[in-house]
Design a protein around this motif. Structure first.
Motif: not given
Length: 267
Positions: A77-97
């Motif tokens: 298991i690897n983790y990537v953290e979003s520090v702006v999860f409260d104001r971004t969409g799921s595509a942004y989370s995908l971009w982080l990965a």
């Protein structure tokens, strides 16, 4: 076709519609009949041969890291953290990965879907490079849906569909948010378009919107894996949770149909 050895799971969001259940824990750790949604996904991924999963975390990130660790069964298991999860969409989370996406063939899962292992196996049927799991859109459902072409590929993605959408423009199929992408398409098309979208400042885009753009503007061929006979449910609210618990309480005595890749069958 070989099973991807890697997966990306988007699990950063608030889960506000599930409050108060998510006041102290993230939505992916909400339990369906005693099993956290995320644990079910990880067990299924390991069962089909995935070796490494990257989880994008944000809200209550420590709880997910504690619950899953660095090794879940035999799954790294690897983790990537979003520090702006409260104001971004799921595509942004995908971009982080994106680094994980660029490493080869990959499963993509949303962290709020409880599903049977066979859903991942259905994604491997047929010869299409990229495949998304779909199921008939039930009147009780809402959310993103797909229109299928005559040869079984997704021709259109529609957001915010409800029972009122049924019967308008052809049969609707619910997007199950379980997808298999090929490494070649991720490198040459999917990730570059994702980077362009996020780079333009459109950080609130959802993954389903990204898929729609890729299909309509960039020629992505995304086959539909029909999972009509499988148990699954997307859990956004307490009512969704109750439905999921009912679905997974009773073992199916027999399949009601035959899940398949419509594109491969030439339908």
């Amino acid at each position: 076709m070989k099973t991807p050895k890697k997966a990306v799971i988007l699990a950063a969001g608030f889960g506000s519609r599930l409050r108060p259940l998510t006041d102290l824990r993230p939505k992916p750790l909400v339990e369906v009949n005693g099993t956290p949604i995320l644990h079910n996904a990880l067990r299924n991924l390991e069962a089909v041969g995935v070796e490494e999963a990257t989880i994008v975390i944000g809200y209550r990130k420590d709880a997910i890291q504690y619950a899953c660790g660095s090794l879940f069964g035999g799954l790294k298991i690897n983790y990537v953290e979003s520090v702006v999860f409260d104001r971004t969409g799921s595509a942004y989370s995908l971009w982080l990965a994106r680094d994980a996406l660029l490493s080869g063939d990959c499963y993509l899962l949303e962290g709020d879907v409880f599903f049977e292992e066979d859903a991942l196996r259905y994604l491997m049927m047929g010869d299409a490079a990229n495949t998304a799991a779909v199921a008939p859109f039930d009147p009780s459902m809402e959310g993103s849906a797909a229109i299928l072409s005559s040869d079984g590929f997704i021709s259109e993605v529609r957001l915010k569909q409800t029972a009122a959408s049924l019967g308008s423009g052809g049969p609707l199929f619910k997007m199950m948010n379980l997808i298999r992408f090929s490494g070649a398409e991720l490198r040459t098309k999917i990730v570059p378009v994702l980077c362009d979208i996020i780079g333009s400042g459109a950080t609130k885009v959802y993954t389903e919107e990204l898929l729609g753009i890729l299909i309509e503007r960039n020629g992505l061929q995304l086959a539909a894996a029909r999972c009509d006979d499988l148990r699954w449910y997307e859990i956004d609210s307490e009512e969704d949770l109750r439905v999921a618990e009912r679905i997974f309480t009773v073992e199916r005595s027999a399949r009601c149909g035959s899940g398949h890749i419509a594109a491969a069958a030439g339908e």
